[in-house]
Design a protein around this motif. Structure first.
Motif, mmCIF file in Angstrom:
data_model
loop_
_atom_site.group_PDB
_atom_site.id
_atom_site.type_symbol
_atom_site.label_atom_id
_atom_site.label_comp_id
_atom_site.label_asym_id
_atom_site.label_seq_id
_atom_site.Cartn_x
_atom_site.Cartn_y
_atom_site.Cartn_z
ATOM 1 N N VAL A 206 0.849 -1.193 0.000
ATOM 2 C CA VAL A 206 0.000 0.000 0.000
ATOM 3 C C VAL A 206 0.887 1.246 0.000
ATOM 4 O O VAL A 206 2.087 1.159 0.269
ATOM 5 C CB VAL A 206 -0.937 0.048 1.231
ATOM 6 N N ASP A 207 0.281 2.392 -0.295
ATOM 7 C CA ASP A 207 0.999 3.663 -0.176
ATOM 8 C C ASP A 207 1.218 3.979 1.297
ATOM 9 O O ASP A 207 0.330 3.755 2.124
ATOM 10 C CB ASP A 207 0.202 4.789 -0.831
ATOM 11 N N VAL A 208 2.376 4.504 1.615
ATOM 12 C CA VAL A 208 2.701 4.878 2.996
ATOM 13 C C VAL A 208 2.818 6.396 3.062
ATOM 14 O O VAL A 208 3.669 6.990 2.391
ATOM 15 C CB VAL A 208 4.013 4.217 3.475
ATOM 16 N N VAL A 209 1.961 7.014 3.855
ATOM 17 C CA VAL A 209 1.952 8.467 4.015
ATOM 18 C C VAL A 209 2.277 8.804 5.465
ATOM 19 O O VAL A 209 1.638 8.293 6.387
ATOM 20 C CB VAL A 209 0.586 9.059 3.625
ATOM 21 N N VAL A 210 3.264 9.667 5.651
ATOM 22 C CA VAL A 210 3.629 10.120 6.997
ATOM 23 C C VAL A 210 2.769 11.345 7.314
ATOM 24 O O VAL A 210 2.838 12.355 6.613
ATOM 25 C CB VAL A 210 5.124 10.479 7.073
ATOM 26 N N PRO A 211 1.958 11.277 8.361
ATOM 27 C CA PRO A 211 1.058 12.392 8.669
ATOM 28 C C PRO A 211 1.800 13.562 9.305
ATOM 29 O O PRO A 211 2.866 13.385 9.918
ATOM 30 C CB PRO A 211 0.072 11.766 9.661
ATOM 31 N N ASP B 17 6.680 -0.164 -4.604
ATOM 32 C CA ASP B 17 8.098 0.180 -4.458
ATOM 33 C C ASP B 17 8.723 -0.625 -3.322
ATOM 34 O O ASP B 17 8.043 -1.018 -2.360
ATOM 35 C CB ASP B 17 8.271 1.677 -4.172
ATOM 36 N N LYS B 18 10.033 -0.817 -3.421
ATOM 37 C CA LYS B 18 10.757 -1.505 -2.347
ATOM 38 C C LYS B 18 11.097 -0.518 -1.240
ATOM 39 O O LYS B 18 11.398 0.644 -1.496
ATOM 40 C CB LYS B 18 12.043 -2.140 -2.882
ATOM 41 N N ARG C 100 3.736 1.333 11.923
ATOM 42 C CA ARG C 100 3.730 -0.007 11.312
ATOM 43 C C ARG C 100 2.734 0.041 10.149
ATOM 44 O O ARG C 100 1.543 -0.240 10.316
ATOM 45 C CB ARG C 100 3.320 -1.060 12.344
ATOM 46 N N PRO C 101 3.204 0.419 8.965
ATOM 47 C CA PRO C 101 2.281 0.746 7.868
ATOM 48 C C PRO C 101 1.649 -0.454 7.176
ATOM 49 O O PRO C 101 0.629 -0.311 6.512
ATOM 50 C CB PRO C 101 3.172 1.513 6.892
#
Length: 319
Positions: free
Chosen positions: A122-127, A168-169, A184-185
């Protein structure tokens, strides 16, 4: 002390168990088990206990067992199942509702950190917000081009940042930053990829179809058959009503243009001769409908007996 079985004995026991499951069950869910731990798998088995059995094993061994089972019993329905054994997969044999079993399996997902080298599911977004890290940690954010500021002695992220895109890796810097932030995404569990039911194989998305969806798709199919039949002038059950109506329209058109007539055509001819009847017919029809509804009420009123007066009974109050 338990006696340790040899590999040959284990294979024989596994083959016996799988053949027993093939005899007993006709519905199987094929699930990918990537990044699923033994404790997580144990919880899934416990949650499905009663009407479902989870079987894991080597694909080559399962294929061989299915082949031997088909040769012994003559039942080749499970040959389609062996074609689905690709990658790290497991089999869920069930007697319950397939949709409910899939939903039960989906409950047992466990959060996992972003380890280096993993492909992001999944996409990982840092808030945005306060990270709680001291200003000496700003180098991590600078490497990843994350805008920050120092607020009350801690690093604060100004805007949300898409750190990792799906597919993406995970790099070492992204993994270290997410670990420092305690994020923990990813979440992992058994993912149902195919459904086997009585010799048929289909996608798990089919289980999401409701009765309304099936009716809608059926109606669309009937409409397409009717359209094709009308275009080809080929009679079918779906097109028959439309053909009769179109035929009646043609007969009516001929009657209007010629001297030939019949009762229904006479009415149409009268309307065409005097268009004002169109305006008169609609209010009359509405009035007839209203009168028909009011008639029962009037009848009810007529049926009610009138109350007898004291004079009729012979007991006048003024005598």
């Amino acid at each position: 002390m338990a006696i340790k079985r040899t590999k040959a004995e284990k294979k024989i026991a596994y083959d016996k168990k799988l053949c027993q499951l093939l005899d007993e069950y006709t519905k199987v869910l094929v699930a990918v088990a990537d990044n699923v731990g033994s404790k997580q798998l144990q919880d899934i088995r416990r949650g499905l206990r009663g009407d479902s059995v989870v079987l894991m094993g080597k694909n080559t061994l399962i294929r061989r067992c299915i082949k031997v089972y088909a040769e012994k019993t003559g039942n080749t329905d499970f040959d389609e199942l062996s074609k689905l054994l690709v990658g790290n997969v497991g089999l869920i044999f069930t007697k319950g509702d397939l949709k409910e079993v899939r939903e039960e399996v989906a409950k047992y997902k466990v959060g996992a950190p972003a380890r280096v080298g993993l492909v992001a599911p999944v996409d990982v977004v840092v808030p945005p917000g306060n990270t709680g890290l001291d200003p000496s940690q700003t180098s991590f954010f600078q490497v990843l081009n994350i805008p920050t500021k120092i607020n009350k002695g801690t690093v604060e992220i100004i805007t949300p940042v898409e750190l990792i895109k799906k597919g993406d890796k995970v790099g070492s810097s992204e993994s270290a930053l997410l670990a420092k932030l305690g994020i923990r995404p990813f979440s992992y569990g058994l993912v149902i990829t195919n459904v086997y039911d009585g010799g048929s194989v289909f996608s798990p998305e089919v289980l999401d179809l409701t009765e309304e969806d099936l009716i809608e798709k059926f109606a669309t199919g009937v409409s397409m058959v009717a359209s094709l039949s009308l275009a080809l002038s080929y009679p079918t059950l779906a097109a028959a009503p439309h053909m009769f109506i179109n035929g009646y329209k043609n007969v009516l058109a001929v009657a209007v243009e010629t001297d030939y007539s019949y009762p229904h055509a006479d009415k149409i001819k009268e309307y065409l001769k005097d268009p004002s009847k169109f305006a008169v017919a609609a209010p009359v029809a509405a009035a007839d409908a209203g009168g028909a509804a009011a008639a029962p009420k009037e009848e009810e009123k007529k049926d009610e007996p009138a109350e007898e007066s004291d004079d009729d009974m012979g007991f006048s109050l003024f005598d």
